[in-house]
Write an enzyme that holds these catalytic residues in place. Structure first.
Site, mmCIF file in Angstrom:
data_model
loop_
_atom_site.group_PDB
_atom_site.id
_atom_site.type_symbol
_atom_site.label_atom_id
_atom_site.label_comp_id
_atom_site.label_asym_id
_atom_site.label_seq_id
_atom_site.Cartn_x
_atom_site.Cartn_y
_atom_site.Cartn_z
ATOM 1 N N CYS A 84 0.866 -1.204 0.059
ATOM 2 C CA CYS A 84 0.068 0.063 0.102
ATOM 3 C C CYS A 84 0.868 1.133 0.053
ATOM 4 C CB CYS A 84 -1.085 -0.216 0.989
ATOM 5 S SG CYS A 84 -2.529 1.093 1.052
ATOM 6 N N HIS A 169 -3.427 -5.146 1.901
ATOM 7 C CA HIS A 169 -2.901 -5.602 3.194
ATOM 8 C C HIS A 169 -2.920 -7.016 3.341
ATOM 9 C CE1 HIS A 169 -1.743 -1.527 4.919
ATOM 10 N NE2 HIS A 169 -2.700 -1.151 4.057
ATOM 11 N N GLU A 171 -1.455 -8.620 5.714
ATOM 12 C CA GLU A 171 -0.915 -8.914 7.188
ATOM 13 C C GLU A 171 -2.118 -8.707 8.334
ATOM 14 O OE1 GLU A 171 -0.355 -6.451 5.403
ATOM 15 O OE2 GLU A 171 -0.352 -4.497 6.610
HETATM 16 N N1 GLN Z 1 -3.619 6.327 1.252
HETATM 17 C C1 GLN Z 1 -2.170 5.985 1.952
HETATM 18 C C2 GLN Z 1 -1.192 6.834 1.171
HETATM 19 O O1 GLN Z 1 -1.393 7.461 0.193
HETATM 20 C C3 GLN Z 1 -1.776 4.613 1.809
HETATM 21 C C4 GLN Z 1 -2.753 3.861 2.607
HETATM 22 C C5 GLN Z 1 -2.210 2.383 3.283
HETATM 23 O O2 GLN Z 1 -0.943 1.996 3.199
HETATM 24 N N2 GLN Z 1 -3.014 1.787 3.685
HETATM 25 O O3 GLN Z 1 0.024 6.596 1.430
#
Ligand code: GLN
Length: 190
Positions: A84, A169, A171
């Site tokens: 992410c 994610h 995890e």
């Molecule tokens: N929206 C976050 C970003 O732009 C990422 C969100 C996440 O890692 N769950 O960094």
């Protein structure tokens, strides 16, 4: 558990975000888990996980602690998995808005591509339940990048050489280890 696996230590960059949740997945595979914050920590691990969190905050902390150049050197020689926010840090191009990145993977990502927190949702990837939490959308996949899985028509899990990224994610799932952690350890072993 094979002996070689127990020699591998995975470092999770522990500046901000979902760090500890990786421990049971990595330990279930017989590998070592270490939270890493300093250049000395970085030297002591075989591979990195860049965890989910807030990429702007992680970038700010990397700058504040003067870690950018050390991380560039480390990433050049070790496998990296970005999750992410971590996948945003690995992308070549970031939009919505534009921001700096390590450009480890020739992918374009659009931050918060699925919308705000309200649009966060679960997905089934290879029969394993994962979460998309204010996730980016991978809008372009460049040369040599393999799409390992897609969701709603967009790539969500990609790999090129020793670099892997997932916009979801795994995890948070309590069924250890996740297939993605297993895939990463296999990549580290290869
Ligand atoms: N929206 C976050 C970003 O732009 C990422 C969100 C996440 O890692 N769950 O960094």
């Amino acid at each position: 558990m094979s002996k070689e696996y127990s020699n591998i230590v995975i470092g999770v960059l522990a500046l901000q975000g979902a760090v500890e949740l990786h421990r049971p997945h990595i330990e279930a595979l017989g590998c070592g888990f270490r939270t890493v914050k300093t250049p000395r920590d970085f030297d002591s691990v075989d591979a990195f996980i860049l965890p989910g969190g807030e990429s702007t905050t992680i970038l700010k902390l990397i700058a504040n602690f003067g870690l950018w150049n050390t991380l560039v050197d480390q990433f050049a020689k070790k496998p990296v998995w970005g999750i992410c926010a971590g996948s945003i840090l690995m992308a070549e191009k970031v939009t919505n808005p534009e921001q700096k990145s390590f450009a480890l993977l020739p992918i374009d990502v659009q931050r918060n591509g699925y919308g705000t927190q309200k649009e966060s949702h679960h997905a089934d990837i290879n029969g394993y339940k994962v979460s998309l939490i204010r996730a980016p959308i991978i809008t372009k996949v460049g040369e040599g990048v393999e799409t390992l899985e897609s969701h709603e028509g967009d790539p969500v899990w990609v790999q090129k050489g020793k670099y892997m990224a997932s916009t979801f994610h795994p995890e948070v799932n309590q069924d250890f280890p996740s297939p993605m952690h297993r895939a990463f350890i296999d990549l580290v072993m290869s």
